[in-house]
Design a protein around this motif. Structure first.
Motif, short mmCIF file in Angstrom:
data_model
loop_
_atom_site.label_atom_id
_atom_site.label_comp_id
_atom_site.label_asym_id
_atom_site.label_seq_id
_atom_site.Cartn_x
_atom_site.Cartn_y
_atom_site.Cartn_z
N PHE A 9 0.83 -1.20 0.00
CA PHE A 9 0.00 0.00 0.00
C PHE A 9 0.87 1.26 0.00
O PHE A 9 0.55 2.25 -0.66
CB PHE A 9 -0.92 0.00 1.22
CG PHE A 9 -1.87 1.16 1.26
CD1 PHE A 9 -3.04 1.14 0.50
CD2 PHE A 9 -1.60 2.28 2.03
CE1 PHE A 9 -3.91 2.21 0.52
CE2 PHE A 9 -2.47 3.35 2.05
CZ PHE A 9 -3.63 3.32 1.30
N GLU A 10 1.97 1.22 0.76
CA GLU A 10 2.90 2.35 0.79
C GLU A 10 3.43 2.63 -0.62
O GLU A 10 3.50 3.78 -1.06
CB GLU A 10 4.08 2.04 1.73
CG GLU A 10 3.72 2.03 3.20
CD GLU A 10 3.59 3.41 3.78
OE1 GLU A 10 4.00 4.38 3.11
OE2 GLU A 10 3.06 3.55 4.89
N ALA A 370 7.04 -4.53 -10.43
CA ALA A 370 6.78 -5.47 -11.53
C ALA A 370 5.39 -6.08 -11.39
O ALA A 370 4.64 -6.18 -12.38
CB ALA A 370 7.85 -6.56 -11.54
N VAL A 371 5.03 -6.49 -10.17
CA VAL A 371 3.71 -7.09 -9.96
C VAL A 371 2.61 -6.04 -10.16
O VAL A 371 1.55 -6.34 -10.73
CB VAL A 371 3.62 -7.71 -8.55
CG1 VAL A 371 2.25 -8.34 -8.33
CG2 VAL A 371 4.71 -8.76 -8.36
N ALA A 372 2.87 -4.80 -9.72
CA ALA A 372 1.88 -3.73 -9.90
C ALA A 372 1.66 -3.43 -11.38
O ALA A 372 0.53 -3.19 -11.82
CB ALA A 372 2.35 -2.48 -9.17
N PHE A 396 -3.34 -1.33 -7.88
CA PHE A 396 -3.52 -1.42 -6.43
C PHE A 396 -3.49 -2.87 -5.97
O PHE A 396 -2.81 -3.23 -5.00
CB PHE A 396 -4.85 -0.77 -6.03
CG PHE A 396 -5.20 -0.95 -4.58
CD1 PHE A 396 -4.54 -0.22 -3.60
CD2 PHE A 396 -6.16 -1.87 -4.19
CE1 PHE A 396 -4.85 -0.39 -2.26
CE2 PHE A 396 -6.46 -2.06 -2.86
CZ PHE A 396 -5.81 -1.31 -1.89
N VAL A 397 -4.23 -3.71 -6.68
CA VAL A 397 -4.25 -5.13 -6.34
C VAL A 397 -2.86 -5.72 -6.51
O VAL A 397 -2.37 -6.49 -5.67
CB VAL A 397 -5.28 -5.89 -7.21
CG1 VAL A 397 -5.20 -7.39 -6.95
CG2 VAL A 397 -6.68 -5.39 -6.93
N GLY A 398 -2.19 -5.36 -7.61
CA GLY A 398 -0.85 -5.86 -7.86
C GLY A 398 0.14 -5.43 -6.79
O GLY A 398 1.00 -6.22 -6.37
N SER A 399 0.03 -4.17 -6.33
CA SER A 399 0.92 -3.69 -5.27
C SER A 399 0.73 -4.47 -3.99
O SER A 399 1.70 -4.84 -3.31
CB SER A 399 0.67 -2.19 -5.03
OG SER A 399 0.95 -1.43 -6.18
N ALA A 400 -0.55 -4.71 -3.63
CA ALA A 400 -0.84 -5.46 -2.41
C ALA A 400 -0.32 -6.90 -2.52
O ALA A 400 0.33 -7.41 -1.61
CB ALA A 400 -2.34 -5.46 -2.14
N VAL A 401 -0.59 -7.54 -3.66
CA VAL A 401 -0.12 -8.91 -3.87
C VAL A 401 1.40 -8.95 -3.87
O VAL A 401 2.02 -9.85 -3.29
CB VAL A 401 -0.67 -9.47 -5.20
CG1 VAL A 401 -0.02 -10.80 -5.53
CG2 VAL A 401 -2.19 -9.63 -5.11
N GLY A 402 2.02 -7.96 -4.51
CA GLY A 402 3.48 -7.90 -4.55
C GLY A 402 4.09 -7.76 -3.17
O GLY A 402 5.07 -8.43 -2.83
#
Length: 496
Positions: A9-10, A370-372, A396-402
């Protein structure tokens, strides 16, 4: 909150503004290129049947209007100019959506162009081609016969004719002021409105063109070999440092606001929950969070500004054709990673962060980025009608998953390092120094060498004691194995 999710999230809070800034810059350059393409189409639509002199006059109107629009787009202004192509009496040649109107005259020299711009209703009534319309306007009683028919409009003349035009108008005004003061006013009014460009009240303006340039463009158009770049009409030639600076600062402010909103959301929810549960709010925590909020917003301002400037320079062609079509989302993500690395590098230099922590932070940001990016691509494909919203949701989802994935992977790596004793090519430091508690259990005296002071020598009197005999018991011996674990960041050692 899960540590990995918090880290993701950051990253997203800082990255979202940069993504919007980069994509806005790319879209702005695309709109400018479309405007230049529209100019080429408008010139082509004029046809080739007219003579070069007549065609160049029509072309001048489109050159001024469309280059004004390009400057407006690059300056992020909503003002636009159009060429109405209305042939009614005293109608404007160019109209802005602000209501401002312009008349374009292109004659052989400045004096002739200025004279055409200062024609009065009385003079128009004596001209066979405008006699009926001018006479009708005078008969209505709405105009003064000595007033210029283009009164209130901007008067645009070819580049390089201003000096001669103003000299002509000054001489005519001086002469008329002696005999016909009312008639002299039209020359002063024309001079006050005279310009070589179409410009609005906010400083957005077109390029200027000489009469010969307009005629040469007409010749090229008639021959089917017109290339507007030869006349300075391309994004890389028209974009200026002021455009990039202004848009990057604006993008930075927007990015900072986005980061502030994203960071403040969870804080406000937490405060509301605390207020409902306890009836009060921890002001110290609120103050600390506010300081962190300001820091994150400042960082987002930097990344947003830099991302916008880089993408605008790339897409406009200032950095070469090879990077012109580079993905703006990748530029934004790379900027965030780079800025974070620079900030952490300063912390390393100040001794606030270790080298291993620095390396981990760079790897973490790169992985989450990369995931984001992958998540953003999926989101954009899922919601193609609203590409930016789809991209941001996916990002956003990618950042959280990453963040979660990286944190889990790091825990797994450290666990494997503890069990197997490997270093992963230096990523993990294996420390085999025994802890103090273990050394003491072995009967080894532990001391701090910095504080060690030798005892003074003394002679003790010897007196033999009776020899004791102790019985041995197996229960007096205990066997234990020291345990290994993570003792500090990136370091495995004995913990007990």
């Amino acid at each position: 909150m899960d540590v990995g999710y918090a880290e993701g999230f950051e990253y997203y809070a800082q990255n979202a503004g940069a993504q919007i800034a980069a994509n806005d810059a790319a879209e702005r350059i695309a709109l400018a290129e479309e405007e230049i393409a529209a100019l080429a189409e408008a010139i082509e639509a004029l046809g080739t049947n007219k003579s070069v002199d007549f065609l160049s006059g029509d072309i001048a109107e489109y050159l001024l209007a469309h280059t004004f629009n390009v400057d407006a787009i690059l300056s992020e202004s909503e003002n636009r100019g159009t060429v109405p192509r209305v042939t009614t009496f005293a109608s404007p040649d160019i109209v802005l959506n602000t209501g401002e109107e312009f008349q374009v005259k292109s004659y052989a020299d400045g004096a002739k162009s200025a004279k055409a711009q200062s024609v009065t209703y009385q003079e128009a009534a004596n001209n066979p081609s405008t006699k009926a319309a001018a006479a009708h306007a005078i008969a209505q009683g709405d105009v003064d016969q000595s007033s210029p028919i283009y009164e209130g409009m901007g008067r645009v003349i070819p580049k390089g004719q201003t000096e001669d035009a103003e000299l002509f108008l000054d001489r005519k005004a001086a002469k008329e002021s002696v005999t016909r003061k009312a008639n002299a006013q039209r020359y002063s009014e024309t001079k006050s409105k005279l310009s070589e460009v179409v410009e609005d009240k906010k400083g957005i303006k077109s390029k200027s063109f000489s009469r010969e340039e307009s005629k040469q463009i007409a010749r090229d158009a008639k021959e089917g070999k017109l290339n507007l770049e030869d006349y300075g009409i391309s994004v890389d030639q028209m974009i200026k440092a002021k455009h990039i600076l202004a848009s990057s600062l604006k993008a930075g402010m927007s990015a900072a606001m986005i980061a502030a909103v994203l960071k403040a959301g969870p804080l406000l929810v937490s405060c509301i929950e605390e207020l409902v549960a306890t009836g009060e709010i921890d002001l110290d925590r609120f103050q600390d969070s506010g300081t962190d909020l300001a820091t994150k917003s400042g960082s987002a301002f930097v990344t947003g500004s830099i991302s916008s400037a880089i993408v605008e320079a790339m897409r406009s062609g200032l950095l070469g054709e090879s990077v012109k079509d580079f993905n703006p989302s990748i530029v934004a993500s790379a900027t965030v990673v780079a800025v974070n690395a620079i900030r952490n590098g300063v912390r390393v230099a100040k001794g606030e962060m270790g080298n291993r922590e620095f390396a981990d932070a760079v790897v973490r940001d790169t992985f989450i980025s990369a995931v984001a990016l992958a998540g953003g691509a999926v989101g954009q494909a899922t919601l193609p009608m609203v590409p930016m919203i789809g991209y941001l949701l996916g990002s956003f989802v990618g950042s959280a998953v990453g963040g979660i994935t990286y944190n889990a992977g790091q825990s797994l790596l450290m666990s494997f390092a503890v069990d197997r004793g490997i270093t992963f090519f230096g990523i993990v430091d294996q420390d085999y120094e025994l802890p103090e508690s273990t050394l003491k259990s072995l009967g080894i005296e532990v001391f701090e060498y910095e504080r060690f002071m030798p005892d003074s020598a003394s002679i003790d009197m010897f007196s033999p004691d009776a020899l004791p005999f102790d019985t041995t018991s197996a229960n007096n011996y205990q066997v234990s194995f020291p345990k290994r674990g993570v003792i500090e960041f990136g370091k495995v050692g004995y913990i007990s």
